[in-house]
Design an enzyme around this catalytic site. Structure first.
Site, PDB file in Angstrom:
ATOM      1  N   HIS A  54       0.827  -1.204   0.000  1.00 57.65           N
ATOM      2  CA  HIS A  54       0.000   0.000   0.000  1.00 57.65           C
ATOM      3  C   HIS A  54       0.868   1.264   0.000  1.00 57.65           C
ATOM      4  O   HIS A  54       2.048   1.226   0.342  1.00 57.65           O
ATOM      5  CB  HIS A  54      -0.930  -0.009   1.210  1.00 57.65           C
ATOM      6  CG  HIS A  54      -1.986  -1.066   1.118  1.00 57.65           C
ATOM      7  ND1 HIS A  54      -3.036  -1.160   2.003  1.00 57.65           N
ATOM      8  CD2 HIS A  54      -2.169  -2.085   0.232  1.00 57.65           C
ATOM      9  CE1 HIS A  54      -3.810  -2.181   1.678  1.00 57.65           C
ATOM     10  NE2 HIS A  54      -3.299  -2.753   0.609  1.00 57.65           N
ATOM     11  N   GLU A  65       0.792   3.960   1.941  1.00 59.25           N
ATOM     12  CA  GLU A  65       1.280   4.333   3.270  1.00 59.25           C
ATOM     13  C   GLU A  65       2.425   3.412   3.697  1.00 59.25           C
ATOM     14  O   GLU A  65       3.429   3.860   4.259  1.00 59.25           O
ATOM     15  CB  GLU A  65       0.143   4.253   4.289  1.00 59.25           C
ATOM     16  CG  GLU A  65      -1.069   5.122   3.954  1.00 59.25           C
ATOM     17  CD  GLU A  65      -2.135   4.361   3.188  1.00 59.25           C
ATOM     18  OE1 GLU A  65      -3.323   4.669   3.381  1.00 59.25           O
ATOM     19  OE2 GLU A  65      -1.789   3.455   2.400  1.00 59.25           O
ATOM     20  N   CYS A 117      -5.786   1.439   5.535  1.00 58.40           N
ATOM     21  CA  CYS A 117      -6.348   0.147   5.936  1.00 58.40           C
ATOM     22  C   CYS A 117      -5.821  -0.199   7.335  1.00 58.40           C
ATOM     23  O   CYS A 117      -4.981   0.508   7.899  1.00 58.40           O
ATOM     24  CB  CYS A 117      -5.967  -0.934   4.935  1.00 58.40           C
ATOM     25  SG  CYS A 117      -4.218  -1.384   5.007  1.00 58.40           S
TER      26      CYS A 117
END
Length: 335
Positions: free
Chosen positions: A261, A263, A289
């Site tokens: 992801h 992040e 998430c």
């Protein structure tokens, strides 16, 4: 700053453009759109052909056609001066398309304008006052919505400058206009960093959703990351992730997803290069998430700003708040 310039023939619009061009304005002209069309048709430029072709383009593509074509050339980090604005729809189109457009009307007496026209002796220029009035009659207004409407343009002007006197007087008036236009909007720091995060997202190789994060500290970017398959493996858009390439339903087959992801990548990239993110702010295009949320907390980030809500993100946001991480949503003007 985008300044449009309009006025009657010989009023001094060209001098206004030269003055601004010498002061780092990029000069464009709506007439150049017509000239390009004449060249494409293999026709020689005359004033009457320019008027007629402009009318044809407006009739075929709408009254703001010339402005719409020209607006494609504009970029956000430059000042522009746009010459030959001759229809109110062009004014409205430039205002709508740019958001920072102001129209300057250049005014001069008829006798002075005729004298200037005779001195410059351009091809197709009127030689007599009667011919000037005849040609201007085609420009001032018409029942034809595709024709030039200079009188209506004059009514929309934000600024008017008279050019009956010396060149020095005109330059002084223009300098005063520039001085009064120094106030302009700048993006906030939140808008600035979130907009950068959106650009970072364009590098994503994920076929399902492009997401990115930017980590800042003391208003300085220290790391960026976008979602995609791990370093050294086949990109998602090249078939590298079986879940994404089969366009699995949201929330399903997560154990098959090989993409990291945005992040996650921003945090691990900082670690890879030996940069601490402790005390920083993470800007992300989607709320994180649960996996990324745990990384954010344990990496010592103090704040998360997100643009759009992740479909399964409520638990993550609650956990961030429980851990003392500040959470807020940042919308951009284009949202």
């Amino acid at each position: 700053m985008i300044l449009g310039v309009s006025g009657l023939n010989g009023s001094g619009k060209g001098e206004v453009v030269r003055f601004l061009e010498a002061r780092s304005f990029y000069a464009l002209s709506l007439s150049d759109v017509i000239r390009d069309e004449l060249r494409a048709r293999g026709l020689e430029e005359t004033r009457e052909r320019m008027i007629g072709t402009g009318r044809e383009l407006r009739a075929a593509e709408g009254p703001g056609a010339l402005a719409a074509r020209l607006a494609r050339r504009l970029v956000a980090d430059r000042n522009y001066v746009i010459d030959s604005v001759r229809h109110p729809a062009e004014v409205e189109a430039l205002r709508a398309l740019t958001g920072r457009f102001r129209l300057l009307w250049v005014e001069a007496d008829e006798a002075i304008r005729h004298e200037r026209i005779c001195e410059r002796a351009r091809p197709g220029d009127p030689r007599t006052l009667a011919e000037l009035r005849r040609l201007e009659g085609q420009e001032l207004g018409s029942d034809d919505p595709a024709a030039q409407q200079l009188l209506a343009v004059r009514e929309l002007a934000d600024l008017t400058v008279r050019n009956d006197g010396s060149l020095a007087a005109l330059h002084q008036a223009l300098q005063e206009i520039l001085a009064s236009s120094l106030a302009f909007d700048r993006p906030s720091w939140d808008e600035y960093f979130m907009a950068i995060a959106r650009v970072v997202a364009s590098r994503s190789n994920c076929v399902k959703r492009k997401v990115a994060a930017v980590i800042t500290r003391d208003r300085r970017i220290i790391s960026t990351g976008y979602n995609g398959t791990p370093r050294g493996t086949r990109n998602c858009n090249e078939g590298g992730c079986p879940r994404c390439n089969s366009f699995a339903e949201g929330g399903t087959r997560l154990d098959e997803c090989l993409c990291s992801h945005g992040e996650e990548n921003a945090i691990t990239q900082a670690a890879f290069h030996g940069v601490s993110v402790r005390g920083g702010t993470l800007y992300t295009t989607f709320s994180p998430c649960l996996m990324c949320t745990k990384m954010i907390i344990n990496a010592g980030l103090e704040e998360v700003a997100y643009n759009a809500s992740y479909p399964l993100g409520d638990v993550s946001l609650a956990l961030l708040r429980e851990a003392g991480v500040k959470v807020r949503q940042v919308r951009l003007p284009t949202d």
